[in-house]
Motif scaffolding. Sequence first.
Motif, mmCIF file in Angstrom:
data_model
loop_
_atom_site.group_PDB
_atom_site.id
_atom_site.type_symbol
_atom_site.label_atom_id
_atom_site.label_comp_id
_atom_site.label_asym_id
_atom_site.label_seq_id
_atom_site.Cartn_x
_atom_site.Cartn_y
_atom_site.Cartn_z
ATOM 1 N N ILE A 139 0.877 -1.174 0.000
ATOM 2 C CA ILE A 139 0.000 0.000 0.000
ATOM 3 C C ILE A 139 0.912 1.221 0.000
ATOM 4 N N THR A 140 0.819 2.011 -1.054
ATOM 5 C CA THR A 140 1.757 3.113 -1.249
ATOM 6 C C THR A 140 1.014 4.401 -1.563
ATOM 7 N N SER A 141 1.217 5.420 -0.739
ATOM 8 C CA SER A 141 0.616 6.731 -0.982
ATOM 9 C C SER A 141 1.348 7.416 -2.132
ATOM 10 N N ARG A 142 0.590 8.076 -2.965
ATOM 11 C CA ARG A 142 1.165 8.818 -4.092
ATOM 12 C C ARG A 142 1.021 10.327 -3.900
ATOM 13 N N VAL A 143 0.726 10.771 -2.660
ATOM 14 C CA VAL A 143 0.472 12.186 -2.386
ATOM 15 C C VAL A 143 1.667 13.062 -2.752
ATOM 16 N N ASN A 144 2.853 12.701 -2.310
ATOM 17 C CA ASN A 144 4.027 13.556 -2.517
ATOM 18 C C ASN A 144 4.955 13.062 -3.616
ATOM 19 N N GLY A 145 4.461 12.229 -4.493
ATOM 20 C CA GLY A 145 5.281 11.816 -5.623
ATOM 21 C C GLY A 145 5.501 10.321 -5.707
ATOM 22 N N PRO A 146 6.228 9.920 -6.730
ATOM 23 C CA PRO A 146 6.433 8.503 -7.011
ATOM 24 C C PRO A 146 7.555 7.889 -6.161
ATOM 25 N N THR A 147 7.659 6.589 -6.258
ATOM 26 C CA THR A 147 8.747 5.838 -5.631
ATOM 27 C C THR A 147 10.078 6.298 -6.215
ATOM 28 N N GLU A 148 11.072 6.438 -5.366
ATOM 29 C CA GLU A 148 12.425 6.765 -5.835
ATOM 30 C C GLU A 148 13.227 5.468 -5.855
ATOM 31 N N TRP A 149 13.586 5.027 -7.041
ATOM 32 C CA TRP A 149 14.337 3.779 -7.202
ATOM 33 C C TRP A 149 15.825 4.061 -7.116
ATOM 34 N N LEU A 150 16.524 3.195 -6.381
ATOM 35 C CA LEU A 150 17.950 3.367 -6.132
ATOM 36 C C LEU A 150 18.716 2.171 -6.685
ATOM 37 N N SER A 151 19.847 1.858 -6.121
ATOM 38 C CA SER A 151 20.728 0.807 -6.645
ATOM 39 C C SER A 151 20.194 -0.599 -6.361
ATOM 40 N N PRO A 152 20.644 -1.564 -7.160
ATOM 41 C CA PRO A 152 20.274 -2.955 -6.889
ATOM 42 C C PRO A 152 20.814 -3.424 -5.535
ATOM 43 N N VAL A 153 20.129 -4.398 -4.954
ATOM 44 C CA VAL A 153 20.581 -5.039 -3.716
ATOM 45 C C VAL A 153 21.632 -6.064 -4.123
ATOM 46 N N SER A 154 22.823 -5.956 -3.562
ATOM 47 C CA SER A 154 23.897 -6.893 -3.904
ATOM 48 C C SER A 154 23.583 -8.268 -3.307
ATOM 49 N N ASP A 155 24.245 -9.286 -3.854
ATOM 50 C CA ASP A 155 24.073 -10.629 -3.305
ATOM 51 C C ASP A 155 24.517 -10.686 -1.844
ATOM 52 N N GLU A 156 25.552 -9.934 -1.491
ATOM 53 C CA GLU A 156 26.026 -9.904 -0.106
ATOM 54 C C GLU A 156 24.980 -9.272 0.810
ATOM 55 N N GLU A 157 24.358 -8.175 0.365
ATOM 56 C CA GLU A 157 23.293 -7.540 1.150
ATOM 57 C C GLU A 157 22.115 -8.495 1.284
ATOM 58 N N TYR A 158 21.757 -9.158 0.195
ATOM 59 C CA TYR A 158 20.632 -10.094 0.200
ATOM 60 C C TYR A 158 20.865 -11.227 1.203
ATOM 61 N N ARG A 159 22.088 -11.745 1.214
ATOM 62 C CA ARG A 159 22.412 -12.845 2.138
ATOM 63 C C ARG A 159 22.625 -12.357 3.564
#
Length: 161
Positions: A139-159
């Motif tokens: 559930i995402t509010s769109r009142v103040n703008g869209p999602t800000e997409w950033l860098s991919p999650v590395s395999d190390e971060e994922y693990r």
Amino acid sequence: MMNIKYLPFICLIAIMGSCIDQSESRDFEMKPSRAKIFSKGVRLESDHFHGNAWLDVLVVADSVNQNAVGSVTFEPGSRTNWHSHPNGQIILTLEGEGYYQEQGSSKKILRKGDVVKCPANLPHWHGASPDSEFVQVAITSRVNGPTEWLSPVSDEEYRGE
């Protein structure tokens, strides 16, 4: 003496009862169902996801209700990129096992029934564990703008390393 105002309800119950074939109802057997609440939706073709994920758009934000709601199905090992929402986000876990991590915090394991309230403008990611599909409602509010997409999650971060 029967009160006349209940007569329509009594008639309705009698009609419904006469529509049931009693011979079939004796053979009826309850079977466990793995039916999903929402459809899987369409496969997301986006650079903002690692692996396969599907989206079933449940509510499109508009000028009256500025919340977007979608059911997202992640296949095992798939995940979002790091991203943030100007008004935050709420994640409701429906099925499977998934992960959620806010920038600067350790990864959390999500299971059916878990709810996450993502703070506004705080980078985070979410997705499926390596061995389980993960289904969430976002559930995402769109009142103040869209999602800000950033860098991919590395395999190390994922693990979680």
